[in-house]
Design an enzyme around this catalytic site. Structure first.
Site, PDB file in Angstrom:
ATOM      1  N   ARG A  42       0.853  -1.249  -0.052  1.00  0.00           N
ATOM      2  CA  ARG A  42       0.030  -0.059   0.120  1.00  0.00           C
ATOM      3  C   ARG A  42       1.023   1.160   0.017  1.00  0.00           C
ATOM      4  NH1 ARG A  42      -4.779   0.441   4.458  1.00  0.00           N
ATOM      5  NH2 ARG A  42      -2.862   0.807   5.719  1.00  0.00           N
ATOM      6  N   SER A 111     -13.098  -4.307   0.151  1.00  0.00           N
ATOM      7  CA  SER A 111     -13.121  -3.891   1.651  1.00  0.00           C
ATOM      8  C   SER A 111     -14.784  -3.808   1.535  1.00  0.00           C
ATOM      9  CB  SER A 111     -12.800  -2.519   2.006  1.00  0.00           C
ATOM     10  OG  SER A 111     -11.223  -2.491   2.012  1.00  0.00           O
ATOM     11  N   LYS A 140      -5.598   4.384   9.897  1.00  0.00           N
ATOM     12  CA  LYS A 140      -6.611   4.563   8.843  1.00  0.00           C
ATOM     13  C   LYS A 140      -7.666   5.628   9.530  1.00  0.00           C
ATOM     14  CE  LYS A 140      -8.732   3.269   4.479  1.00  0.00           C
ATOM     15  NZ  LYS A 140      -8.989   2.408   3.622  1.00  0.00           N
TER      16      LYS A 140
END
Length: 434
Positions: A42, A111, A140
């Site tokens: 990521r 997700s 996050k």
């Protein structure tokens, strides 16, 4: 491309915030050495060509360890570097469009925070789901928290694997037990660790305990040392009726339940009693043996206690009369180890059909791939194996001539419960050729 459930067991998602004086590649290799089963790269702010170079490097590293390598969000780059897959969020490109872009060869993870999102993702081609945040997370800040009840509902609503993500660490992972997930995705618990390899080994061990596991045990010849009483029972019964047993009687009765045996006595020997009466007569002949004499096979009691301590749910599936088996198990002090004693008579089929194993699975509430069937008879092993169960064949002298075939057909072969049983150590990577 189908996602194997074990792929998600310990899923590492990179974050270079903790690289320090190391490199991300070094961190990823430490995680791989520690046993992570999947790696997602990521990078949100890296220039495209630098990202591509890094992706190529880490992809080669992951493949050297036989671990799938996925890219977060960037579909174009995932295709360019020939990654094993791509993971997208609800705010990224829609799953259906991603699937059209990547084709069927690459893994697609999506997700989800709600049942509706999960069902829609599966419908649009997702191979697995990342559900969270299941706990508050600092990696996050905008992540929507998902309750454990919603996590359970999502796992029940879809047929594809599910991993939980968000704020998971060694101290709270146990709270995810028996939610139905197939693994956990971790960020800071891996990459913020000063001892990545060591911590990943510990995290992997914890992840293996999250699934509810089950065991279905045959009684006669598996738990109970009782097969000798059946060797002459058919012949003894026929003699009480004034009939001479044929030479092939033992072979004819070998793979039959009591109901099937009663039907055979009616058709082959002309007995006019009802099947129920025949079964009552046979049970009467062996009642004293089960109620006062039959013993457990060596090592059974300790083995069951070990499995119970590991929170493995257990059930008995037998062709013998329920009352007799329950009394034998009670007298030997193990009846309370089991959720239920299930009989072929109750399900209306012998073990040449999978009905009793499927009903046992329903009672336990476990997944088929997390449930092991223990059987000593070749025909029952064959039935359970053909229906997709993991099967542990158990040695019994009555089936000594079938040992070679039992070994070949079963997933594990157990000579004695006295030896160390490792079947439940690691799902889908067991080795129990005792």
């Amino acid at each position: 491309m189908k996602c194997e459930k074990r792929t998600l067991l310990l899923y590492a998602v990179t974050d270079r915030a903790w690289v320090g004086d190391k490199t991300l590649r070094w961190q990823v290799e430490e995680a791989l050495k520690g046993g992570v089963t999947c790696v997602q790269l990521r990078e949100k702010d890296m220039p495209e060509e630098d990202f591509l170079k890094e992706a190529e490097e880490i992809k080669v590293l992951c493949r050297s360890y036989g671990v799938p390598f996925l890219i977060n969000d960037n579909v174009t780059l995932a295709v360019r570097c020939k990654a094993d897959g791509i993971h997208v969020g609800q705010r990224d490109m829609q799953a259906g469009e991603v699937r059209r872009r990547i084709g069927d060869a690459m893994l697609l993870g999506v997700s989800a925070q709600t049942v509706e999102q999960a069902v829609e993702a599966e419908k649009n081609g997702a191979d697995y789901l990342g559900v969270g945040a299941v706990f508050a997370t600092s990696t996050k800040a905008d992540a929507q928290e998902v309750t454990l009840d919603t996590l359970r509902e999502i796992c029940r609503a879809v047929s594809i694997p599910v991993c939980a993500i968000g704020g998971i660490h060694k101290g709270n992972m146990h709270e995810l037990r028996n939610t139905g997930i197939d693994g956990v995705a971790l960020v800071s618990a891996v990459f913020a660790s000063p001892s990545i390899q060591k911590d990943c080994r510990e995290l992997l061990g914890l992840a293996k305990t999250l699934k509810q596991r089950g065991a279905v045990f045959d009684a006669d010849g598996t738990l109970l040392d009782s097969m000798s009483v059946w060797d002459t029972l058919g012949a003894d019964y026929l003699r009480t009726k004034g009939l001479s047993p044929r030479k092939d009687l033992e072979e004819q009765l070998k793979n039959r339940s009591l109901h099937q045996a009663a039907s055979y006595f009616q058709s082959a020997y002309g007995i006019t009693d009802s099947q129920e009466t025949i079964i009552e007569d046979i049970n009467g002949m062996i009642a004293s043996f089960y109620c006062s004499k039959v013993q457990l096979k060596k090592g059974v009691k300790d083995m069951l206690e070990m499995l119970r301590k590991e929170d493995i749910k257990m059930c008995v599936a037998t062709a013998t009369d329920k009352n007799l088996i329950e009394e034998a198990l009670r007298r030997n002090g193990i009846l309370d180890c089991f959720e239920e004693v299930l009989t072929c008579a109750e399900v209306g089929a012998g073990k040449d059909e999978p009905a009793i194993f499927r009903e046992a699975l329903r009672i336990l509430g476990t997944a088929k791939e997390d449930t092991v069937v223990f059987e000593d008879a070749l025909y029952a092993v064959r039935t359970a194996k053909k229906d997709g169960f993991l099967v542990a064949a158990v040695y019994d002298p009555s089936a000594a001539d079938e040992e070679e075939n039992l070994r070949k057909l079963s997933d594990y072969y157990i000579r004695s419960f006295d030896e160390r049983i490792t079947i439940f150590d690691e799902k889908n990577t067991y080795d129990c050729r005792l």
